[in-house]
Write an enzyme that holds these catalytic residues in place. Sequence first.
Site, PDB file in Angstrom:
ATOM      1  N   LYS A  95       0.854  -1.197   0.000  1.00  0.00           N
ATOM      2  CA  LYS A  95       0.000   0.000   0.000  1.00  0.00           C
ATOM      3  C   LYS A  95       0.883   1.238   0.000  1.00  0.00           C
ATOM      4  O   LYS A  95       2.009   1.203   0.481  1.00  0.00           O
ATOM      5  CB  LYS A  95      -0.864   0.032   1.265  1.00  0.00           C
ATOM      6  CG  LYS A  95      -2.069  -0.901   1.217  1.00  0.00           C
ATOM      7  CD  LYS A  95      -2.984  -0.588   2.395  1.00  0.00           C
ATOM      8  CE  LYS A  95      -4.159  -1.557   2.460  1.00  0.00           C
ATOM      9  NZ  LYS A  95      -4.982  -1.345   3.667  1.00  0.00           N
ATOM     10  N   ARG A 118     -18.068  -1.685  11.756  1.00  0.00           N
ATOM     11  CA  ARG A 118     -18.908  -0.504  11.555  1.00  0.00           C
ATOM     12  C   ARG A 118     -20.278  -0.858  11.011  1.00  0.00           C
ATOM     13  O   ARG A 118     -21.291  -0.398  11.487  1.00  0.00           O
ATOM     14  CB  ARG A 118     -18.233   0.466  10.571  1.00  0.00           C
ATOM     15  CG  ARG A 118     -17.165   1.290  11.208  1.00  0.00           C
ATOM     16  CD  ARG A 118     -16.247   1.869  10.204  1.00  0.00           C
ATOM     17  NE  ARG A 118     -15.457   0.821   9.564  1.00  0.00           N
ATOM     18  CZ  ARG A 118     -14.425   1.025   8.787  1.00  0.00           C
ATOM     19  NH1 ARG A 118     -14.065   2.249   8.498  1.00  0.00           N
ATOM     20  NH2 ARG A 118     -13.748   0.029   8.273  1.00  0.00           N
TER      21      ARG A 118
END
Length: 159
Positions: free
Chosen positions: A41, A90
């Site tokens: 990343k 979430r």
Amino acid sequence: MVIAVYPGSFDPATYGHLDVIRRASVSFDRIIVGVLHNSAKSPLFSVEERVNILEKATKDIPNVVVQPFEGLSVNFARENHAQVIVRGLRAVTDFEYELQMAQTNRVLAPDVDTVFMTTSLQYAYLSSTIMKEVASFGGDISKFAPPEIIEAVRNKMKG
Ligand code: ADP
């Protein structure tokens, strides 16, 4: 003594992450926040910067430490003698991936359990990615993270 690791990218930490850390610090004796160095990343902040940001943001919670790590979360847990991996959930969209990860980790390390904290409602929409996206268009991100982190994001995006 129950030790938990909380692994993630934290690029950078948001009120959502800090809420999970604060709540987990009540349930476990020690929380080791693991900041993932993932060469695949390209994060906005270096791993050292992300660790530094989290250390400042959690300095008032005595049983929290922050460390960089590379590789598997279960190895990070074992190296730190942690019995638990903490992750945040979430919405249902997090669930499938998190369940697969937890099950894989269970196969890799049957002695390490994954515990999910459900997010506080006021942060359910929040991610580091969305915070960076709003900031990149000059939007107000003051509701997403503490002032020091907001300033770090602004400085990073200026430079
Ligand atoms: P990763 O790249 O491992 O998903 P993140 O830094 O995005 O790393 O997230 C680390 C952990 O924190 C994950 O378990 C994620 O679900 C959780 N998390 C992220 N944002 C929130 C939030 N707003 N509320 C609760 N948990 C969250």
